[in-house]
Design an enzyme around this catalytic site. Structure first.
Site, short mmCIF file in Angstrom:
data_model
loop_
_atom_site.label_atom_id
_atom_site.label_comp_id
_atom_site.label_asym_id
_atom_site.label_seq_id
_atom_site.Cartn_x
_atom_site.Cartn_y
_atom_site.Cartn_z
N CYS A 1 40.76 58.37 19.41
CA CYS A 1 39.44 58.99 19.56
C CYS A 1 39.02 59.72 18.28
O CYS A 1 39.83 60.38 17.63
CB CYS A 1 39.47 59.97 20.73
SG CYS A 1 37.89 60.80 21.04
N HIS B 1 40.00 48.99 41.18
CA HIS B 1 40.88 48.86 40.01
C HIS B 1 40.17 49.26 38.71
O HIS B 1 40.64 48.94 37.62
CB HIS B 1 41.42 47.43 39.91
CG HIS B 1 42.43 47.12 40.97
ND1 HIS B 1 42.71 45.83 41.38
CD2 HIS B 1 43.23 47.92 41.71
CE1 HIS B 1 43.64 45.88 42.34
NE2 HIS B 1 43.95 47.14 42.55
N THR C 1 40.03 37.09 48.03
CA THR C 1 41.26 37.84 47.78
C THR C 1 42.33 37.39 48.76
O THR C 1 42.03 37.13 49.92
CB THR C 1 41.04 39.37 47.89
OG1 THR C 1 42.32 40.03 47.86
CG2 THR C 1 40.32 39.77 49.16
N ASN D 1 38.11 32.45 51.63
CA ASN D 1 39.07 32.45 50.53
C ASN D 1 39.75 31.09 50.50
O ASN D 1 40.06 30.53 51.55
CB ASN D 1 40.12 33.55 50.75
CG ASN D 1 41.05 33.72 49.56
OD1 ASN D 1 40.61 33.94 48.44
ND2 ASN D 1 42.35 33.58 49.80
N ARG E 1 46.19 35.43 39.22
CA ARG E 1 47.54 35.01 39.58
C ARG E 1 47.67 33.57 40.06
O ARG E 1 48.71 33.18 40.53
CB ARG E 1 48.07 35.94 40.68
CG ARG E 1 48.27 37.35 40.18
CD ARG E 1 48.73 38.25 41.29
NE ARG E 1 48.84 39.63 40.83
CZ ARG E 1 49.87 40.12 40.20
NH1 ARG E 1 50.92 39.39 39.95
NH2 ARG E 1 49.87 41.38 39.80
N ALA F 1 39.34 38.31 43.00
CA ALA F 1 39.05 37.43 41.86
C ALA F 1 38.31 36.16 42.27
O ALA F 1 37.55 35.60 41.49
CB ALA F 1 40.35 37.05 41.16
#
Length: 257
Positions: free
Chosen positions: A150, A117, A200, A224, A36, A24
């Site tokens: 759908c 993800h 991260t 980071n 977070r 992020a």
């Protein structure tokens, strides 16, 4: 004595197969809130609202939260994303493995991306697999009562034809959460001659385990703003600063060589 920035510049200059792990922190510099941190979007427990169970029980509320907080169609790549794309084009960066679902690496021009993800750009019917763009889902939300069902198939149980965003939810398994997916990722990491970790904390498994699979003596560069469990390992170089600013400094030094 050389600074950490100078050492990192030399390592990147010498590397021909860099694998990049991003989280992020690279996207916050494009104005996307992280997950977070103390100011992140998940003040409520993300394990609850972004779970497969919640999606099936409250599809409308789930989509309202997801579109409001995870869909960022107007976000643009920052200098960090752009430099990675340039380094890929130059043959230095071979793969980007990202936790992010915002598509900014692609917007910047990077091509070899593993979206660990998943992505918010599309959603798929759980029954027939028909894909819907995020824009289509937003339009459906505004015009159809059961927008999450759908329109292209007709199974017996309505929940079987729910349209789920192509992101990995809690209690879910994405396409990379398979033996083949993991083996592909670990193969890329084992071949790398440098790991570049950007934005991260490397605290969420299984993503956090990936650096353990690098070759013996392969350096890790971590940019980071917070600590990571790898910060004090051998051959690890840590810069706790802005990713865009730091990569611009490294790129400038590389161009001066």
């Amino acid at each position: 004595m050389r600074s950490t920035l100078e050492i990192c510049t030399s390592l990147i200059a010498e590397s021909k197969d860099i694998v990049v792990l991003t989280g992020a922190g690279i996207s916050t510099e494009s104005g996307i809130k992280d997950f977070r941190s103390k100011t992140g979007v998940y003040q409520l427990a993300p394990e609850y609202i972004l779970s497969l169970d919640y999606f099936f029980r409250h599809p409308k509320e789930f989509y309202q939260f997801a579109i409001e907080n995870l869909h960022h169609p107007d976000a643009i790549p920052n200098s960090g994303h752009e430099i990675l794309a340039r380094w890929e084009e130059a043959g230095k960066v071979k793969h980007i493995i990202t936790q992010n679902i915002d598509g900014l690496h692609q917007k910047a021009g990077s091509k070899n991306i593993i979206e660990f993800h998943g992505t918010m750009k599309t959603a798929s019917c759980l029954n027939c697999g028909k894909k819907y763009s995020a824009e289509e889902m937003v339009s459906r939300m505004q015009t159809i009562e059961k927008f999450y069902v759908c329109s292209h198939c007709n199974p017996k149980r309505e929940k079987e034809q729910y349209i789920k965003p192509d992101v990995v939810l809690f209690g879910d398994a994405g396409e990379w959460f398979s033996i083949e997916g993991f083996n592909t990722i670990l193969h890329h990491i084992a071949k790398a001659d440098c790991l570049l970790v950007l934005g991260t904390s490397l605290k969420v498994t299984p993503f956090s385990t990936f650096p353990q699979y690098r070759g013996r003596g392969v350096p890790i560069i971590i940019i980071n703003k917070g600590d990571t469990p790898y910060d004090h390992q051998e051959e690890t170089y840590v810069i706790q600063d802005s990713i865009g600013k730091t990569l611009l400094q490294i790129e400038k030094k590389l161009n001066e060589r």
